[in-house]
Design a protein around this motif. Structure first.
Motif, short mmCIF file in Angstrom:
data_model
loop_
_atom_site.label_atom_id
_atom_site.label_comp_id
_atom_site.label_asym_id
_atom_site.label_seq_id
_atom_site.Cartn_x
_atom_site.Cartn_y
_atom_site.Cartn_z
N SER A 172 -107.74 12.48 4.38
CA SER A 172 -108.66 12.58 5.52
C SER A 172 -108.67 13.98 6.13
O SER A 172 -107.69 14.72 6.02
N ASN A 173 -109.77 14.29 6.79
CA ASN A 173 -109.85 15.49 7.60
C ASN A 173 -109.20 15.14 8.94
O ASN A 173 -109.85 14.62 9.85
N GLU A 228 -108.11 16.85 11.41
CA GLU A 228 -108.54 17.57 12.61
C GLU A 228 -109.65 16.82 13.34
O GLU A 228 -109.80 16.94 14.55
#
Length: 365
Positions: A278-279, A281
């Motif tokens: 996953s991203n 941020e």
């Protein structure tokens, strides 16, 4: 021969463009299919898995461009040899999948048209014959338009492919062929009509009767045989109806909450099929979105195939105001081509679905 090649050339070119465009619309989905092929027990090429997305983009762009080149009659020698190489490779791949029952859907037409392994192989054999006709009569392939217009058309086609794939990668597929598209009801997708065809199985029962092995065939009932049972072989002779949505659960501590959660009048699903990919941020913005939804009276849940330790750590690090539930990874990948992605539902009906780049577009009323 000239007219036959002309007709076949247009047909094959259009088919390659359509097939390529469908996959170009969803390169992430096609990359998941490539990962299946690369996995252990299939082609045993796990080292290619990290490059699945890049390979999927390259393959579909080449597929579309070869189709365009064939129709336009550009560089016929290169075009025909590329077509021949591609179809021989795909025919081998589909035969391998069908014969050894490795991958149940080749992904040739993405989620738009589902083909069984043997249907995929048959399709490729027909295409191989058509491409061989083009190969034999390649001298009859002439430019369809003025020579000066060929390069501008090809360049425009290539730029269109690149621009389109860039857009869908950073947002979501423009055309959603999956059963989780906006407007679909998940519970309805899981239902089986009363008149739906049932699966039919054939059972071959082996018995030892007076020292001789006998086989008795039935569709399920244990046969009445005056002998000693040895073994039974089961085979499916007719497939039953499979609902568009299957294997859909929302679990926590071993309990499935799907039926109750799908009755929520206001529900937000934060979906991240694998937190390792996953991203992370984005979860800072996800927190803001979740708080906004909660204030508007929505119930917010997280859905992931990652373990409880990972979800707990993510929640603590980002102060996420919702609990995570477990859902099968393949199901989550099918629901949304974004990791993470967000869905807004009303009693099981999908009202909004966005990529993490489009969180600002969510509306909570």
């Amino acid at each position: 021969m000239k007219y036959l090649v002309g007709v076949v050339r247009i047909f094959v070119g259009v088919l390659f463009i359509i097939s390529g465009f469908i996959k170009l619309n969803d390169p992430v989905g096609f990359s998941f299919k490539l990962e299946e092929y690369f996995s252990q027990g299939v082609l045993d090429l796990p080292f290619l898995t990290p490059y699945a997305l890049a390979i999927s983009i390259l393959v579909v762009v080449v597929e579309v461009m070869v189709g365009v080149m064939l129709i336009l009659g550009y560089k016929r020698k290169i075009t025909v040899w590329t077509l021949l190489a591609m179809i021989i490779f795909f025919t081998f791949l589909t035969f391998y999948s069908a014969y050894f029952n490795k991958v149940t859907d080749c992904g040739c037409f993405g989620d738009a048209i589902k083909l069984t392994p043997w249907e995929s192989f048959t399709k490729d054999v027909v295409l191989l014959v058509l491409i061989l006709i083009i190969y034999v009569g390649r001298k009859y392939i002439t430019p369809l338009v003025n020579t000066k217009a060929l390069m501008p058309i090809l360049l425009a086609s290539l730029l269109a492919c690149i621009g389109y794939v860039y857009y869908v990668l950073n947002h979501l597929p423009v055309i959603d062929f999956r059963p989780y598209e906006i407007g679909k009801n998940i519970e309805e997708g899981m239902s089986v009509p009363e008149d739906a065809p049932k699966a039919i199985f054939e059972y071959k029962w082996k018995f030892n009767v007076n020292g001789n092995e006998e086989i008795h065939i039935s569709n399920g009932d244990y046969p009445t045989v005056d002998g000693e049972f040895i073994d039974v072989e089961t085979s499916e002779i007719q497939e039953g109806y499979e609902p568009p949505v299957h294997d859909f659960t929302i679990e926590q501590d071993g309990e499935d909450f799907a039926s109750s959660l799908l009755q929520e009048p206001k529900l937000v699903m934060i979906i991240a099929y694998d937190l390792r990919k996953s991203n992370l941020e984005v979860f800072k913005e996800i927190k803001t979105v979740a708080e906004k939804a909660l204030k508007a009276g929505y119930k917010v849940i997280g859905m992931s195939a990652s373990g409880p330790d990972q979800t707990k750590l993510l929640k603590e690090e980002n102060g996420l105001p919702f609990e995570f539930y477990f859902t099968d990874e393949t199901t989550l990948k099918t629901i949304v081509r974004s990791n993470p992605g967000v869905l807004v539902l009303e009693k099981g009906t999908i009202k909004q679905k966005v990529h993490y780049n489009d969180l600002k577009n969510l509306k909570f009323e």
